[in-house]
Write a protein that holds these residues in place. Structure first.
Motif, short mmCIF file in Angstrom:
data_model
loop_
_atom_site.label_atom_id
_atom_site.label_comp_id
_atom_site.label_asym_id
_atom_site.label_seq_id
_atom_site.Cartn_x
_atom_site.Cartn_y
_atom_site.Cartn_z
N MET A 38 33.39 93.95 0.46
CA MET A 38 33.83 95.09 1.28
C MET A 38 34.95 95.88 0.59
O MET A 38 35.04 97.08 0.77
CB MET A 38 34.26 94.61 2.65
N GLY A 39 35.74 95.20 -0.22
CA GLY A 39 36.78 95.89 -0.98
C GLY A 39 36.20 96.75 -2.10
O GLY A 39 36.64 97.87 -2.32
N GLN A 40 35.20 96.22 -2.79
CA GLN A 40 34.58 96.95 -3.89
C GLN A 40 33.53 97.95 -3.42
O GLN A 40 33.30 98.96 -4.08
CB GLN A 40 33.92 95.97 -4.86
N PHE A 41 32.87 97.64 -2.31
CA PHE A 41 31.79 98.47 -1.79
C PHE A 41 32.04 98.71 -0.30
O PHE A 41 31.49 98.01 0.55
CB PHE A 41 30.43 97.77 -1.99
N PRO A 42 32.87 99.70 0.05
CA PRO A 42 33.26 99.93 1.44
C PRO A 42 32.09 100.15 2.41
O PRO A 42 32.25 99.91 3.62
CB PRO A 42 34.14 101.18 1.37
N ASP A 43 30.94 100.54 1.93
CA ASP A 43 29.79 100.76 2.82
C ASP A 43 29.34 99.46 3.50
O ASP A 43 28.71 99.50 4.55
CB ASP A 43 28.61 101.39 2.08
N PHE A 44 29.68 98.31 2.93
CA PHE A 44 29.34 97.04 3.59
C PHE A 44 30.04 96.92 4.94
O PHE A 44 29.51 96.33 5.87
CB PHE A 44 29.69 95.83 2.72
N ALA A 45 31.24 97.48 5.07
CA ALA A 45 31.98 97.41 6.33
C ALA A 45 31.28 98.19 7.44
O ALA A 45 31.52 97.94 8.62
CB ALA A 45 33.40 97.92 6.13
N LYS A 46 30.41 99.10 7.09
CA LYS A 46 29.69 99.90 8.08
C LYS A 46 28.49 99.18 8.68
O LYS A 46 27.93 99.62 9.68
CB LYS A 46 29.21 101.22 7.45
N LEU A 47 28.07 98.07 8.08
CA LEU A 47 26.91 97.33 8.57
C LEU A 47 27.26 96.54 9.83
O LEU A 47 28.37 96.01 9.95
CB LEU A 47 26.38 96.38 7.50
N ALA A 48 26.31 96.45 10.74
CA ALA A 48 26.53 95.70 11.98
C ALA A 48 26.70 94.21 11.71
O ALA A 48 27.43 93.52 12.42
CB ALA A 48 25.35 95.93 12.93
N ALA A 49 26.04 93.71 10.70
CA ALA A 49 26.13 92.30 10.35
C ALA A 49 25.81 92.15 8.87
O ALA A 49 25.12 92.98 8.28
CB ALA A 49 25.15 91.48 11.18
N LEU A 50 26.31 91.09 8.29
CA LEU A 50 26.04 90.80 6.89
C LEU A 50 25.99 89.29 6.75
O LEU A 50 26.98 88.61 6.98
CB LEU A 50 27.14 91.38 6.00
N SER A 51 24.82 88.77 6.43
CA SER A 51 24.67 87.33 6.27
C SER A 51 24.57 86.99 4.79
O SER A 51 24.17 87.81 3.97
CB SER A 51 23.41 86.84 6.97
N VAL A 52 24.95 85.76 4.48
CA VAL A 52 24.88 85.27 3.12
C VAL A 52 24.09 83.96 3.15
O VAL A 52 24.30 83.12 4.03
CB VAL A 52 26.28 85.04 2.53
N ALA A 53 23.20 83.81 2.20
CA ALA A 53 22.48 82.55 2.03
C ALA A 53 22.90 81.95 0.70
O ALA A 53 23.09 82.66 -0.29
CB ALA A 53 20.98 82.77 2.06
N ILE A 54 23.06 80.64 0.72
CA ILE A 54 23.36 79.92 -0.51
C ILE A 54 22.28 78.86 -0.69
O ILE A 54 22.05 78.04 0.20
CB ILE A 54 24.76 79.26 -0.44
N ASN A 55 21.60 78.96 -1.82
CA ASN A 55 20.53 78.01 -2.14
C ASN A 55 19.49 77.92 -1.01
O ASN A 55 19.16 76.84 -0.55
CB ASN A 55 21.11 76.64 -2.48
#
Length: 80
Positions: A38-55
């Motif tokens: 979000m710091g490098q790509f401020p447009d991520f802050a505009k998303l309603a949700a952001l999930s991360v998957a690991i493996n």
């Protein structure tokens, strides 16, 4: 540590590509990754949700990331 981040959908558009390399401190968590994104790509802050998957499994914000992990950003999905 250096990690590879894979993105799909709108996340890919925000990053400007399917995969990027990011530098995170040792013992970084998913929350640390999200903050850096979000710091490098401020447009991520505009998303309603952001999930991360690991493996191939959804990760919680407190999950630690290791350099060898496959890290995938999963943006919100809509459809009908």
């Amino acid at each position: 540590m250096e990690i590879q981040v894979i993105a799909f959908g709108i996340a890919k558009d925000i990053l400007g590509g399917h995969q990027i390399t990011m530098e995170l401190p040792p013992a970084a968590t998913v929350s640390d990754l999200k903050s850096k994104l979000m710091g490098q790509f401020p447009d991520f802050a505009k998303l309603a949700a952001l999930s991360v998957a690991i493996n191939t499994s959804y990760a919680t914000d407190d999950q630690e990331i290791r350099p060898s992990d496959e890290v995938v950003i999963i943006p919100p999905v809509s459809g009908g």
